[in-house]
Scaffold this active site. Structure first.
Site, mmCIF file in Angstrom:
data_model
loop_
_atom_site.group_PDB
_atom_site.id
_atom_site.type_symbol
_atom_site.label_atom_id
_atom_site.label_comp_id
_atom_site.label_asym_id
_atom_site.label_seq_id
_atom_site.Cartn_x
_atom_site.Cartn_y
_atom_site.Cartn_z
ATOM 1 N N SER A 302 0.925 -1.130 0.005
ATOM 2 C CA SER A 302 0.214 0.139 -0.089
ATOM 3 C C SER A 302 0.923 1.358 0.004
ATOM 4 O O SER A 302 2.331 1.135 0.202
ATOM 5 C CB SER A 302 -1.003 0.310 1.218
ATOM 6 O OG SER A 302 -1.789 -1.083 1.346
ATOM 7 N N SER A 340 -4.264 -3.261 -2.327
ATOM 8 C CA SER A 340 -3.381 -2.081 -2.005
ATOM 9 C C SER A 340 -4.027 -0.983 -1.389
ATOM 10 O O SER A 340 -5.260 -0.828 -1.855
ATOM 11 C CB SER A 340 -2.796 -1.559 -3.278
ATOM 12 O OG SER A 340 -1.865 -0.432 -2.961
ATOM 13 N N ASP A 342 -4.370 2.594 -0.822
ATOM 14 C CA ASP A 342 -3.748 3.881 -1.588
ATOM 15 C C ASP A 342 -4.688 4.890 -1.045
ATOM 16 O O ASP A 342 -5.574 5.444 -1.754
ATOM 17 C CB ASP A 342 -3.705 3.794 -3.028
ATOM 18 C CG ASP A 342 -2.864 2.844 -3.713
ATOM 19 O OD1 ASP A 342 -2.709 1.720 -3.012
ATOM 20 O OD2 ASP A 342 -2.664 2.748 -5.078
#
Length: 423
Positions: A302, A340, A342
């Site tokens: 991430s 992920s 983000d």
């Protein structure tokens, strides 16, 4: 080193305060302090990133912003849950000078939401960020969040309730379930926060992270607009731990540096099932084998990006700034994978006193027709901050003998020259 455990029961307020003080002293003595950065940053290598930087090329070029780290590194070998190896830490960001509790206008944006940033509901509702920002490993968020409340009380902030902002990425080089980050470490990171140069690489919350197939961590950069554009400053700090096919200035760096793939110095099977595909490191002096493409285990990474500016922007404009972070990451080869997180946050130090309860605050706002240079500055600074994080981070071997290689600056330069991006 980690700190000594204390009992969870709290017999009396006095005993609790003494234990907290002891914990802080132990953390200060045991946690690895900030050290002078030894690996060159992108501009030190001559990489021609676009835009004019501030004096420090860091988020601390925005006046009043301060950054502090606590880094925890201990042990080697196969993972023993609850004991180590330990590769983790805490990074703290103060949005105003220490002791100034005036909230700042802020906004957040999730490019992909497989991650956690506490406190953002009230930011979205109110438009204000109250108190510091902290970054750490995924399973340390609760501890750090609770510590942030106590640190603010200890340092004079008065509130009925508050929602600390703590963001995370998964420190896979660490005994992530071991709860090695303690409240005293969060206290120490906040106490160490200062203006000036920001240490980058495998420090603080970024200690146990990888990025684009290489060692990741904390990175920062800034941009200063021209006088005609208002000379506003934009500063970016990242905690990068995501997977992507690394590109710098459009050059496919990862496909050119294929011999430094993530590996393990220990024989399989390792202690965690998701590590089964990680290959054994070759003998000393022999390069690791890889093809420069994204490995399955990297999809769990991430990135947290914090954007600070002194431009007078309101929350809806700051959300527009936060959205532009994704364009900077896209330049680098990120595709914001399913696993992920983000998560981006932008804040402005302008409009002091806007949160005052009394009277009707007079606000200033940059016209939307003049915001484009700030968009560009955010994109450029994000790209450079990630590269700085990777260049600063040295090769690290962590839990289960997993080794992630630092991005070699000399080879980056050679590749950029090969593609005529540098002379």
């Amino acid at each position: 080193m980690t700190t000594e455990r204390t009992a969870s029961r709290r017999p009396s307020k006095g005993i609790d305060q003494r234990r907290l003080a002891l914990g802080l002293l132990l953390a200060a003595a045991a946690a690895i302090p900030g050290t002078a950065q030894t690996r060159p940053r992108g501009r030190d290598l001559g990489i021609p990133f676009p835009g004019r930087t501030g004096a420090l090329n860091a988020i601390t070029d925005v006046a009043g912003v301060a950054v502090g780290h606590v880094t925890l590194i201990e042990g080697d070998g196969r993972l023993v849950p609850g004991k180590g190896p330990i590769r983790t830490g805490v990074t703290a960001i103060l949005t105003r000078p220490r002791g100034n509790w005036d909230p700042v206008f802020a906004a957040t944006y999730n490019q992909n939401g497989n991650g956690d940033m506490t406190g953002i509901n009230w930011i979205k509702e109110s438009g204000f960020l109250e108190g510091p920002i902290l970054l750490t490993g995924t399973h340390s968020v609760g501890t750090v969040r609770d510590a942030a409340i106590q640190w603010q009380l200890k340092n004079g902030r008065q509130f009925v309730f508050t929602y600390p902002v703590v963001a995370e990425t998964f420190d896979f080089l660490n005994d992530a379930n071991g709860e090695h980050v303690k409240a005293s470490h969060a206290f120490a990171a906040l106490d160490r926060a200062k203006a000036g140069p920001v240490e980058e690489g495998a420090v603080g919350g970024g200690t146990g992270m990888g990025c684009n197939g290489f060692k990741g961590g904390i990175g920062t950069a800034s941009r200063v607009l021209t006088p005609a554009q208002g000379e506003y400053t934009v500063g970016v700090l990242v905690q990068c731990n995501y997977g992507g096919d690394l590109r710098i200035l459009g050059v496919p760096i990862r496909s050119e540096i294929t011999d430094l793939s993530t590996c393990t110095v220990l024989p399989q099977p390792l202690s965690r099932p998701w590590t089964a595909a990680i290959p054994r490191c070759p003998a000393p002096g022999v390069a690791a084998i890889g093809d420069g493409t994204l490995a399955d285990h990297e999809g769990r990474g991430s990135i947290i990006v914090i954007v600070a500016t002194n431009a007078p922007l309101l929350p809806h404009q700051l959300e527009r700034i936060a959205r532009r972070v994704s364009l900077g990451l896209g330049r680098l080869g990120s595709f914001a994978g399913n696993s992920s997180g983000d998560l981006f946050l932008a804040f402005s130090t302008a409009n002091a006193g806007a949160a005052n309860r009394d009277g009707t605050p007079a606000l200033t706002m940059l016209p939307n027709d003049r915001i484009d240079p700030l968009f560009q500055a955010t994109i450029d600074a994000t790209e450079e901050a990630v590269v700085n994080a990777m260049l600063a981070a040295q090769t690290m071997t962590g839990a289960d003998g997993i080794r992630v290689f630092g991005l070699p600056g000399d080879r980056v330069v050679a590749t950029l020259r090969k593609y005529n991006r540098m002379k």
